[in-house]
Design an enzyme around this catalytic site. Sequence first.
Site, mmCIF file in Angstrom:
data_model
loop_
_atom_site.group_PDB
_atom_site.id
_atom_site.type_symbol
_atom_site.label_atom_id
_atom_site.label_comp_id
_atom_site.label_asym_id
_atom_site.label_seq_id
_atom_site.Cartn_x
_atom_site.Cartn_y
_atom_site.Cartn_z
ATOM 1 N N ASN A 70 20.811 -41.531 -1.775
ATOM 2 C CA ASN A 70 20.225 -42.857 -1.969
ATOM 3 C C ASN A 70 18.800 -42.907 -1.431
ATOM 4 O OD1 ASN A 70 22.064 -44.443 -3.378
ATOM 5 N ND2 ASN A 70 23.237 -44.965 -1.551
ATOM 6 N N GLU A 113 31.185 -44.911 -1.385
ATOM 7 C CA GLU A 113 31.274 -43.549 -1.924
ATOM 8 C C GLU A 113 32.643 -42.915 -1.659
ATOM 9 O OE1 GLU A 113 29.067 -43.141 2.098
ATOM 10 O OE2 GLU A 113 29.248 -44.583 0.460
ATOM 11 N N HIS A 146 18.649 -46.245 -5.146
ATOM 12 C CA HIS A 146 20.011 -46.694 -5.457
ATOM 13 C C HIS A 146 20.368 -46.425 -6.914
ATOM 14 C CE1 HIS A 146 21.053 -48.485 -1.621
ATOM 15 N NE2 HIS A 146 19.829 -49.007 -1.552
ATOM 16 N N ASP A 158 35.582 -38.577 0.192
ATOM 17 C CA ASP A 158 34.318 -39.170 0.603
ATOM 18 C C ASP A 158 33.196 -38.205 0.210
ATOM 19 O OD1 ASP A 158 32.944 -41.328 2.451
ATOM 20 O OD2 ASP A 158 32.078 -39.374 2.992
ATOM 21 N N ASP A 174 23.650 -44.525 -7.993
ATOM 22 C CA ASP A 174 24.606 -45.037 -8.971
ATOM 23 C C ASP A 174 24.897 -43.988 -10.037
ATOM 24 O OD1 ASP A 174 24.692 -47.403 -7.603
ATOM 25 O OD2 ASP A 174 23.414 -48.511 -9.005
#
Length: 373
Positions: free
Chosen positions: A259, A294, A264, A251, A268
Amino acid sequence: MNRSITPVADWLLGPAGPQRWRVAQSLLALGAYAVLALVLAWQWRLDLISTRAALPLALAALGCGLGFVAVMRSGLNLVLHRRFGIEPSLTLAQSVAGLFGAVWVYLVTGPTRGAALGLMVLVVVFAMFRLGPREALGLAAAALLLLGAASRWLTLTDPFHFPADVEALNLAYTTVVLAGVALLAMRVTQLREQHQQQRTELQQALSRISELATRDELTGLPNRRAILDQLATETARQARKKLPLAIALIDLDHFKRINDAHGHAGGDQVLRGFAHRVESELRGGDVMARWGGEEFLLMLPDTSIEAAQQCLQRLRDRLRASPFDEVAPGLQLTFSAGVTGCLGQGDIDSAIERADQAMYRAKEAGRDRTEAS
């Protein structure tokens, strides 16, 4: 019954595949030549053709058919294809041989020579399913030239039995039929090309669908469904060879902050960059998949829990050495991981649960660390 026939078919036609189909087509042509030889024998019996005319033609037809079967069965056609780019079915060569045979029939069979015109058309029809439009048109033109030359020869050598006007009519009717066949050949070629294009597009679409079904579109990594399938396969191999298998759940730490700070699009980029950096450090058999959001699942075949922890530490070191400057200068990324061993196919779900619990312990213990279970 099928078991007794199969060895004979394998011996006669060869192993399954395109070459077997070519041999079968050549045998079919040989059968046609054999029928021609029988018809010539019938004509000879009815005193419509002499032995001197019938025997060489029958032997030539059978020899030609056997020759093409031998070329196909021996694989010589494939050698010619590799060295000279000749179409492996040798359709053009077989068609030209057939045309010469039909003209020969026309020259020697006297009152029944009109049937040879049908043979000529049959040869062109046979060829049109394999040849391109130019080759089919060229073959039809060659047929007319050969027939014209044969008709001219007959009218010059025996004008009483072969009147020029009758020969001209034969040639005219054959021209009409061959022109129609040539047009049909062009249409068949067009349909074949359209079919091939549609088939290619369908294969591309199926490949794309398969890709979407097994790959995460953002990172390019296997998705959850794909990694579960690979786990099932790998655990089966593990059971046979009695080798260890480790899995880890990863994680990314504080991904929400990335973010929030970089949008975003930036998030990404981080996900894609993480996938790229990790994949470059893995062995050939190791598989990283996007588990969701994630979170990532790492499968490590032939790997103990201790070796898996070392692998995760190498990944952590790689991230420290490779900040995500493409998102923001000096942006560092860390992750928390839980690692465990998988004991077989029946343990996959339990192993994932154990790795998930270990991952949460790593997060609760301060993140940027690995816990084993």
